[in-house]
Design an enzyme around this catalytic site. Structure first.
Site, PDB file in Angstrom:
ATOM      1  N   CYS A   1     -12.883  13.799  -7.763  1.00 44.56           N
ATOM      2  CA  CYS A   1     -11.512  13.288  -7.129  1.00 44.56           C
ATOM      3  C   CYS A   1     -11.927  12.079  -6.078  1.00 44.56           C
ATOM      4  O   CYS A   1     -11.178  11.144  -6.137  1.00 44.56           O
ATOM      5  CB  CYS A   1     -11.250  14.632  -6.441  1.00 44.56           C
TER       6      CYS A   1
ATOM      7  N   HIS B   1     -14.158  14.650  21.365  1.00 41.31           N
ATOM      8  CA  HIS B   1     -12.794  14.072  22.088  1.00 41.31           C
ATOM      9  C   HIS B   1     -11.753  14.673  21.078  1.00 41.31           C
ATOM     10  O   HIS B   1     -11.692  14.912  19.968  1.00 41.31           O
ATOM     11  CB  HIS B   1     -12.958  12.767  21.928  1.00 41.31           C
TER      12      HIS B   1
ATOM     13  N   LYS C   1      -0.951  12.867  -2.530  1.00 44.69           N
ATOM     14  CA  LYS C   1      -2.174  13.034  -3.095  1.00 44.69           C
ATOM     15  C   LYS C   1      -3.320  12.161  -3.050  1.00 44.69           C
ATOM     16  O   LYS C   1      -4.217  12.405  -2.505  1.00 44.69           O
ATOM     17  CB  LYS C   1      -1.896  13.361  -4.613  1.00 44.69           C
TER      18      LYS C   1
ATOM     19  N   TYR D   1     -22.668  18.210  -7.028  1.00 46.99           N
ATOM     20  CA  TYR D   1     -22.121  17.210  -5.971  1.00 46.99           C
ATOM     21  C   TYR D   1     -21.826  17.695  -4.561  1.00 46.99           C
ATOM     22  O   TYR D   1     -21.712  16.587  -3.800  1.00 46.99           O
ATOM     23  CB  TYR D   1     -20.759  16.447  -6.893  1.00 46.99           C
ATOM     24  N   LYS D   2     -21.675  18.914  -4.390  1.00 50.37           N
ATOM     25  CA  LYS D   2     -21.770  19.432  -3.137  1.00 50.37           C
ATOM     26  C   LYS D   2     -22.065  20.780  -3.170  1.00 50.37           C
ATOM     27  O   LYS D   2     -22.326  21.429  -4.135  1.00 50.37           O
ATOM     28  CB  LYS D   2     -20.185  19.226  -2.488  1.00 50.37           C
TER      29      LYS D   2
ATOM     30  N   ARG E   1      -9.915  11.008   3.251  1.00 49.10           N
ATOM     31  CA  ARG E   1     -11.366  11.650   3.289  1.00 49.10           C
ATOM     32  C   ARG E   1     -12.343  10.790   2.713  1.00 49.10           C
ATOM     33  O   ARG E   1     -13.422  10.629   3.665  1.00 49.10           O
ATOM     34  CB  ARG E   1     -11.457  13.047   2.298  1.00 49.10           C
TER      35      ARG E   1
ATOM     36  N   THR F   1      -3.325  13.988 -11.343  1.00 52.29           N
ATOM     37  CA  THR F   1      -3.072  13.027 -10.064  1.00 52.29           C
ATOM     38  C   THR F   1      -2.769  11.724 -10.968  1.00 52.29           C
ATOM     39  O   THR F   1      -3.480  11.427 -12.018  1.00 52.29           O
ATOM     40  CB  THR F   1      -4.472  13.105  -9.646  1.00 52.29           C
TER      41      THR F   1
ATOM     42  N   ASP G   1      -4.870  24.121 -24.909  1.00 53.60           N
ATOM     43  CA  ASP G   1      -5.710  23.223 -24.785  1.00 53.60           C
ATOM     44  C   ASP G   1      -6.161  22.589 -26.387  1.00 53.60           C
ATOM     45  O   ASP G   1      -6.016  23.318 -27.120  1.00 53.60           O
ATOM     46  CB  ASP G   1      -6.747  23.683 -24.250  1.00 53.60           C
TER      47      ASP G   1
ATOM     48  N   LYS H   1     -12.277   8.748  -7.437  1.00 53.98           N
ATOM     49  CA  LYS H   1     -11.689   8.106  -8.530  1.00 53.98           C
ATOM     50  C   LYS H   1      -9.949   7.947  -7.655  1.00 53.98           C
ATOM     51  O   LYS H   1      -9.647   6.921  -7.992  1.00 53.98           O
ATOM     52  CB  LYS H   1     -11.412   9.483  -9.518  1.00 53.98           C
TER      53      LYS H   1
HETATM   54  N1  SAJ Z   1     -18.675  14.849   1.459  1.00 56.91           N
HETATM   55  C1  SAJ Z   1     -19.358  14.141   2.518  1.00 56.91           C
HETATM   56  N2  SAJ Z   1     -18.976  14.353   3.822  1.00 56.91           N
HETATM   57  C2  SAJ Z   1     -18.212  15.034   4.190  1.00 56.91           C
HETATM   58  C3  SAJ Z   1     -17.300  15.827   3.264  1.00 56.91           C
HETATM   59  C4  SAJ Z   1     -17.778  15.634   2.001  1.00 56.91           C
HETATM   60  O1  SAJ Z   1     -20.356  13.286   2.279  1.00 56.91           O
HETATM   61  O2  SAJ Z   1     -17.871  15.019   5.548  1.00 56.91           O
HETATM   62  C5  SAJ Z   1     -19.065  14.634   0.167  1.00 56.91           C
HETATM   63  C6  SAJ Z   1     -19.254  15.797  -0.654  1.00 56.91           C
HETATM   64  O3  SAJ Z   1     -20.680  16.095  -0.489  1.00 56.91           O
HETATM   65  C7  SAJ Z   1     -18.867  15.611  -1.897  1.00 56.91           C
HETATM   66  C8  SAJ Z   1     -17.843  14.610  -1.792  1.00 56.91           C
HETATM   67  O4  SAJ Z   1     -17.875  14.284  -0.340  1.00 56.91           O
HETATM   68  O5  SAJ Z   1     -20.000  14.879  -2.801  1.00 56.91           O
HETATM   69  C9  SAJ Z   1     -16.334  15.294  -2.119  1.00 56.91           C
HETATM   70  O6  SAJ Z   1     -16.439  16.629  -1.506  1.00 56.91           O
HETATM   71  P1  SAJ Z   1     -15.239  17.144  -0.899  1.00 56.91           P
HETATM   72  O7  SAJ Z   1     -15.519  18.559  -0.356  1.00 56.91           O
HETATM   73  O8  SAJ Z   1     -14.661  16.318   0.197  1.00 56.91           O
HETATM   74  O9  SAJ Z   1     -14.098  17.205  -2.066  1.00 56.91           O
HETATM   75  P2  SAJ Z   1     -13.694  17.678  -3.351  1.00 56.91           P
HETATM   76  O10 SAJ Z   1     -13.959  16.486  -4.275  1.00 56.91           O
HETATM   77  O11 SAJ Z   1     -14.417  18.856  -3.650  1.00 56.91           O
HETATM   78  O12 SAJ Z   1     -12.324  17.968  -3.206  1.00 56.91           O
HETATM   79  C10 SAJ Z   1     -11.260  17.059  -2.925  1.00 56.91           C
HETATM   80  C11 SAJ Z   1     -10.436  17.714  -1.880  1.00 56.91           C
HETATM   81  N3  SAJ Z   1      -9.601  17.047  -1.003  1.00 56.91           N
HETATM   82  C12 SAJ Z   1      -9.365  16.757   0.185  1.00 56.91           C
HETATM   83  O13 SAJ Z   1     -10.123  17.575   1.039  1.00 56.91           O
HETATM   84  C13 SAJ Z   1      -8.513  15.900   1.037  1.00 56.91           C
HETATM   85  C14 SAJ Z   1      -9.461  18.930  -2.422  1.00 56.91           C
HETATM   86  O14 SAJ Z   1      -8.642  19.271  -1.557  1.00 56.91           O
HETATM   87  C15 SAJ Z   1      -8.687  18.189  -3.609  1.00 56.91           C
HETATM   88  O15 SAJ Z   1      -7.782  19.152  -4.346  1.00 56.91           O
HETATM   89  C16 SAJ Z   1      -9.785  17.677  -4.609  1.00 56.91           C
HETATM   90  O16 SAJ Z   1     -10.466  16.693  -3.924  1.00 56.91           O
HETATM   91  C17 SAJ Z   1      -9.005  17.184  -5.880  1.00 56.91           C
HETATM   92  O17 SAJ Z   1      -8.838  17.630  -7.031  1.00 56.91           O
HETATM   93  O18 SAJ Z   1      -8.403  16.026  -5.621  1.00 56.91           O
END
Ligand code: SAJ
Length: 433
Positions: free
Chosen positions: A260, A244, A206, A322-323, A213, A122, A32, A263
């Site tokens: 992720c 369903h 990817k 963020y989550k 999502r 990515t 790094d 972006k």
């Molecule tokens: N969120 C919603 N509604 C949902 C699910 C999530 O509003 O039903 C929001 C969350 O609160 C959060 C954001 O979306 O703010 C992203 O959260 P996430 O859990 O969907 O995703 P990340 O960013 O933590 O991780 C994602 C994942 N991708 C997928 O599920 C397709 C992870 O597997 C990837 O490795 C990661 O992006 C990445 O590094 O690309």
């Protein structure tokens, strides 16, 4: 058989990968440019919060299987595989590949016969074949003959890194069959579930995953806005629609954050065209980016309903990351919400058990401190512990009993029974208390 591996970029993706390969007996060197990170790793200090990561890090550093350095070229010269896991951020719709290019420069200078190079960062489709391959071949060595090159996109969600590295199937995309085979040899040391394809398809997959999502959440958020208009509860509607067997709508909420989903979809727009004048990806991003502003509108309405102006209100924001259940605050919707409320001169206090970030608002160290005298409890992040808030006690210390629920942490009718007014994303039902 691969024995010595280097990992360039010791962040959220690279550090768990380095630790896991070392835990499987490989000799790993983490590289790094940040001396603090290098020093921390060498002192077994884990700076990323991930279940099991700190224990594993301590173990592999103490048994000599993981070391870190800023001297990447020497490390690459000595290893038989190198994994690149550096950020590829997007700023003003332009992909910043500067970290990746610096890492590739290091690899080029240390490149030697039989080296396997894996890109986990990515990247936009075709970058591996159109740019990375010719760039590395400037060394005079040829891919598939002298060295091997593959894209193995990272798929781990923060908060589940180790578990997902071990168990989520990995997509392995070599620039040729030999490269794919070599990458399979390496990754089978940590995960038996490998899916073989070519580099461009791997890059595409990817972006497809995260765009899917993001689009799905945007659809859920769109439904939430409609539900508010027609006076129904979107969560109830989605729950029923999802019974369903071929419907799986994600959750609407206060916004989409993280490094992720905010972006990666843009990277797909670099190779996609507008269809019938609409770019689906941009539209979804717009809807999701709008949600934090919508939350502020709901707060405004909630205050208006009890005759309190924004200027005189105290809002307690629960959750900054963020989550749920992670400390990561990158691109958190909370940032926009705090900024918008402060711009309206509202008194804002934030409480988050996972992080000390407050985005410029006052920070409370406990739930009670945050909610004392508050007019609104505004839930932005669905940390599990918020579900257990004792509303009877908390209600007594708030000035007004109002909940604005950005993540459906509470069941509306449960909280109204306790004398609270309930407002939420996609909650169009009027509840009388
Ligand atoms: N969120 C919603 N509604 C949902 C699910 C999530 O509003 O039903 C929001 C969350 O609160 C959060 C954001 O979306 O703010 C992203 O959260 P996430 O859990 O969907 O995703 P990340 O960013 O933590 O991780 C994602 C994942 N991708 C997928 O599920 C397709 C992870 O597997 C990837 O490795 C990661 O992006 C990445 O590094 O690309």
């Amino acid at each position: 058989m691969y024995e010595k591996v280097s990992v360039i970029g010791l962040g959220h993706v690279g550090l768990p990968a380095a630790v896991l390969f070392a835990s499987k007996g490989l000799q790993v060197t983490g590289i790094d440019i940040d001396e603090h990170k290098v020093r921390a790793v060498n002192m077994s200090k884990c700076y990323i919060k991930e279940p099991r990561l700190d224990d594993l890090l301590r173990e592999v550093v103490s048994n000599g299987l993981l070391t870190a350095t800023t001297n990447g070229i020497d490390a690459v010269k000595l290893c038989d595989a190198v994994i690149i896991a550096v950020p590829t951020p997007i700023r003003n719709n332009i992909i910043d590949l500067s970290y990746l290019k610096s890492a590739l420069e290091v690899v080029k200078q240390g490149l030697h016969k039989d080296l396997l190079i894996v890109i986990e960062s990515t990247i936009p489709p075709k970058l591996t074949v159109d740019f990375i391959k010719p760039f590395l071949e400037e060394s005079g060595l040829s891919v598939e003959k002298d060295f091997f090159l593959a894209h193995v996109p990272e798929r781990i969600a923060p908060g589940r890194a180790i578990e997902e590295l071990l168990h989520i199937p990995r997509v392995i995309g070599g620039v040729g069959p030999k490269s794919t085979r070599k990458a399979v040899e390496l990754y089978s040391r940590v995960n038996p579930n490998l899916l073989l394809t070519d580099a461009t398809t791997a890059e595409f997959i990817k972006l497809v995953e995260n765009s899917f999502r993001d689009l799905n959440i945007a659809f859920a958020n769109f439904l939430a806005l409609v539900a508010e208009k027609i006076g129904i509860d979107v969560y109830e509607a989605i729950k029923l629609a999802n019974t369903h067997p071929r419907v799986n709508i994600h959750k609407p909420g206060a916004g989409v954050g993280g490094p992720c989903l905010t972006k990666d979809p843009y990277m797909l727009t670099k190779v996609s065209e507008n269809i019938f004048g609409v770019n689906l990806i941009f539209l979804a991003r717009k809807i999701n980016d709008y949600m934090p502003y919508h939350v502020v509108k709901i707060v405004d309405k909630a205050l208006d309903d009890v005759g309190v102006s924004m200027r005189d209100a105290k809002i307690a924001i629960l959750g900054v990351s963020y989550k749920g259940n992670v400390s990561d605050t990158r691109n958190s919707p909370a940032k926009v919400i705090v900024k918008e409320l402060l711009r309206r001169n509202v008194s804002v206090v934030v409480y988050d058990p996972y992080t000390s970030e407050s985005f410029g608002a006052e920070r409370a160290r406990s739930l009670k401190e945050a909610l004392k005298g508050a007019d609104v409890m505004l839930i932005v992040t669905d940390h599990s512990e918020f579900k257990n808030i004792d509303l009877n006690t908390i209600g007594n210390i708030m000035r007004h009993r109002i909940i604005v629920d950005g993540r459906r942490v509470f069941e509306p009718f449960d909280v109204t029974k306790k004398g609270f007014k309930y407002y939420g994303i996609g909650f169009g039902k009027a509840i009388k208390i």
